[in-house]
Structure formats: structure tokens, C-alpha cells
Design an enzyme around this catalytic site. Structure first.
Site, short mmCIF file in Angstrom:
data_model
loop_
_atom_site.label_atom_id
_atom_site.label_comp_id
_atom_site.label_asym_id
_atom_site.label_seq_id
_atom_site.Cartn_x
_atom_site.Cartn_y
_atom_site.Cartn_z
N GLU A 125 21.91 19.26 -40.08
CA GLU A 125 22.29 18.75 -38.70
C GLU A 125 23.01 17.43 -38.99
O GLU A 125 23.81 17.16 -37.93
CB GLU A 125 20.90 18.28 -37.94
N GLU A 173 16.04 24.45 -27.97
CA GLU A 173 17.36 23.82 -28.45
C GLU A 173 18.09 24.98 -29.28
O GLU A 173 17.79 26.07 -29.75
CB GLU A 173 16.59 22.95 -29.75
N ASN A 189 24.32 18.13 -30.64
CA ASN A 189 23.03 19.12 -30.25
C ASN A 189 22.71 18.64 -28.90
O ASN A 189 22.08 17.61 -28.68
CB ASN A 189 21.99 18.92 -31.30
N LYS A 229 21.19 15.04 -28.57
CA LYS A 229 19.98 14.86 -29.49
C LYS A 229 20.40 13.43 -30.23
O LYS A 229 21.43 13.34 -30.98
CB LYS A 229 19.92 15.98 -30.50
N CYS A 283 14.18 18.88 -29.85
CA CYS A 283 13.37 18.84 -31.23
C CYS A 283 12.81 17.77 -31.87
O CYS A 283 11.96 17.08 -31.26
CB CYS A 283 14.04 19.87 -32.08
N ASN A 315 13.40 24.05 -32.67
CA ASN A 315 13.82 24.97 -33.89
C ASN A 315 13.09 24.49 -34.84
O ASN A 315 13.56 23.42 -35.58
CB ASN A 315 15.24 25.27 -34.06
#
Ligand code: CDT
Length: 346
Positions: free
Chosen positions: A148, A47, A110, A128, A196, A221
Site C-alpha cells: 500500500e 475496501e 485508497n 485512507k 481497514c 482486506n
């Protein structure tokens, strides 16, 4: 019919805030060349591979923040990253690459792409969907942040499975299929991508496996010590890291088994800026939930396994034959309700 492929996770160790993308890409190229030497056909990178995991940091300047994103529609033409795609094509290796994407309208995602060497283009893009963490940093200056929700918008491309061409010999194609012939398990491999935190959500895997996914891949991550965001009790940093690694492995093994698919996970890991500790644990897992290969380090490392996609048939045709065993008339809450509603009190 042989459905054997050699696949790899290309785990990537520490990257600091100031590490130039060019230096990271040089490391990725080294891993790609090692993969070529081992006859690997698919390499999965982590990622947000190209920079440090910047959602750890509050970056007030838009200009500064934008340096961590790739801009425009086509990552394969991003100046710093193009050499990686060009080399993948030259070596005949498909790659999955995670990166922070800034679209022309300014939205941040992402994102990861699946690049096909035989077709010389991106076959599929995934953004994501489950964004963890917070929009605002914690007041505690010692907290490890996960911003995020501040920097990214939830993905808008859904969980779209796709077929990867050129991976298995004699794959049945639309043009060659004989009338009345069953094509199940005979076409080009069916793939799905996650990023992730998505790996912790069984719904994400299930939507892919309802499309017949044989191989699900994801980069991650994952902080080793994120006490403000998770953990059932106070733990030492070492205990917290062991627990984070356990949960990461648990969800990969359990979901591979319950969805009868292979999976590849690829970690960004190590000590970023000498202080942000990320777990490793990149792994390749079988449809029976067994670990076939795993990282031994918390540094740049290629994790390789030979897999035979025919092995997914057992789970898909027996225990998890959805068509025969699922009871969708009882699953209504899954797509009607987001949070928890408890039964009335007694
Ligand atoms: N990158 C990412 O999604 N990391 C989260 C951990 C942080 S949120 C508590 C993960 O699920 O691994």
C-alpha cells in the site's frame, strides 16, 4: 423520537486478479437487491471492493496497474460502476463503496464514498490515512506482501464527520430548530468512515466521536496469514487466521464502546486466486461493544441488523461524556509526537 435504521454489511468473497469489474459489480447488485428485500437503508461494501486486493502484487507496468484504479473525480460516472449507484438510487438505499482512486494529477488513494440515494449524489469521500505494509516487496518469495505504501498516498481529507439525510423521520434541521432548543441527538445521523487499517488506530475513532459520530463504517482486506508483517510468535496458518480475526473484532468492539457509537465492518474475504487467504468476520457492533450481527461465511453475504441510534446517548452522556470527563491538558503528546520516546534510562 425514533432513530431506528436497518443497516447491512455486504461482505464480498474471493476476487481473482483477472476477474472483470463488471462481474464483481453484478455480485454487488445481487447483494443490493437482497438488502432491498430486507428493507435495509444503508449498505457498506468492503475496501477496494471492485478488484482483487492488488497491493498483494508487484505490478511493474503502469498501464496494468491503472486497470485496478477508478479514474477521475466522480466514481458514480465510472462506466463499470455506474449501474451500482443507479440501482442504489432506484432502490432508495445509501451505499458506502471502497475503491482505488487515481486523481487527474496521477495521485493514487485508497478511497471510499458515501452515496445518498435520496440526494442522488456522493455526500462524503474518505481517503485512507493509515497505510500499512511496505513500499518494496519482501525478498522471501513465500511472503504475503502489502504494497500500500507503494501504490497509495496517505489520505488528505482528514476524518470529516457528516450527516446522512433521509434516514430518520422528523430529524431536526437548521430551518426547523426552535430558538434555544437543544439539537443534540435529534438531527440527521452523524456518520464517519474509515478504511481497514485505520480501524486499529484509536485516534481515528476519537476524532470522529469528538464530532458526535453515531455510526462509523469501514471496509477491510485483512490477510489471514501475514507472518512477515505481524504476529508475536511462529503460528500455523490456522492459528494466524484465528488471531487476525480476534484482533479485527477486538478493535471494532472496543472502539465502538469507547466512542459510544454503532459500527459496521465489511470484509473482502475468501481465497483470492486460490491462494491469498483473507479473513471474513464482517460485523455490526453496538455502542456497548456487543456484536449485533456477524458473517457466517467467507463468501458474498449480507449481514443485517436493526439499530436505534438513540442507544448512543447513554455512553455519550454518562461514561464518555467528553465535555465533563476528558482532560485535554494532559494529552499533549498525542498530537506533538509520532513515534515512541522512552523515559531516560535509570
Ligand atoms: N488492508 C489493510 O489495511 N490490511 C491490514 C493488514 C495488513 S498490514 C499488516 C489491516 O490492518 O487489516
Amino acid at each position: 423520537m425514533s432513530r431506528k435504521i436497518t443497516v447491512a454489511a455486504a461482505q464480498v468473497g474471493a476476487i481473482d486478479l483477472t476477474t472483470p469489474k463488471k462481474a464483481v459489480v453484478a455480485r454487488l447488485l445481487k447483494l443490493l437487491h437482497e438488502a432491498a428485500g430486507k428493507k435495509v437503508k444503508i449498505v457498506v461494501f468492503p475496501e477496494c471492493t471492485l478488484t482483487t486486493f492488488f497491493p498483494r502484487h508487484l505490478i511493474p507496468s503502469q498501464e496494468e496497474l491503472d486497470k485496478y484504479f477508478e479514474h477521475g473525480e466522480d466514481i458514480t460516472q465510472s462506466p463499470d460502476v455506474k449501474p451500482l449507484f443507479d440501482e442504489a438510487k432506484a432502490l432508495g438505499i445509501d451505499i458506502v463503496l471502497g475503491y482505488a482512486e487515481r486523481t487527474p494529477d496521477g495521485t493514487g488513494y485508497n478511497t471510499c464514498v458515501y452515496y445518498s440515494a435520496s440526494e442522488g449524489k456522493v455526500l462524503s469521500k474518505y481517503r485512507k490515512i493509515h497505510l500499512p505494509g511496505t513500499s518494496e516487496p519482501f525478498e522471501d518469495p513465500k511472503a504475503v506482501n502489502q504494497l500500500e505504501k507503494r501504490y497509495f498516498t496517505p489520505g488528505n481529507l482528514g476524518f470529516e464527520a457528516f450527516r446522512a439525510s433521509g434516514m430518520v423521520q422528523d430529524a431536526v434541521k437548521k430551518e426547523t430548530v426552535k430558538e434555544g432548543e437543544s439539537t443534540i441527538g435529534k438531527g440527521d445521523p452523524i456518520m464517519g468512515m474509515l478504511i481497514c487499517n485505520d480501524r486499529r488506530w484509536p485516534e481515528a475513532w476519537r476524532v470522529y466521536s469528538l464530532q458526535g459520530a453515531e455510526l462509523i463504517v469501514f471496509g477491510f482486506n485483512t490477510g489471514g496469514n501475514m507472518a512477515h508483517l505481524w504476529g508475536s510468535k511462529p503460528m500455523s496458518p490456522e492459528e494466524a487466521k484465528t488471531e487476525a480475526l480476534f484482533h479485527s473484532r477486538l478493535v471494532q468492539q472496543a472502539n465502538s464502546y469507547m466512542n459510544a457509537c454503532f459500527s459496521i465492518s465489511s470484509a473482502r474475504c475468501g481465497l483470492d486466486d486460490g491462494k491469498f487467504d483473507l479473513i471474513g468476520g464482517s460485523a455490526i457492533v453496538s455502542p456497548e461493544g456487543h456484536v449485533l450481527a456477524e458473517a457466517k461465511t467467507e463468501d458474498d453475504e449480507l449481514v443485517v441488523a436493526d439499530i436505534d441510534l438513540a442507544a448512543v446517548r447513554q455512553g455519550k452522556e454518562k461514561t464518555f461524556d467528553y465535555g465533563r470527563h476528558r482532560r485535554i491538558e494532559t494529552y499533549g503528546l498525542i498530537d506533538k509526537q509520532t513515534g515512541v520516546v522512552e523515559p531516560d534510562l535509570l
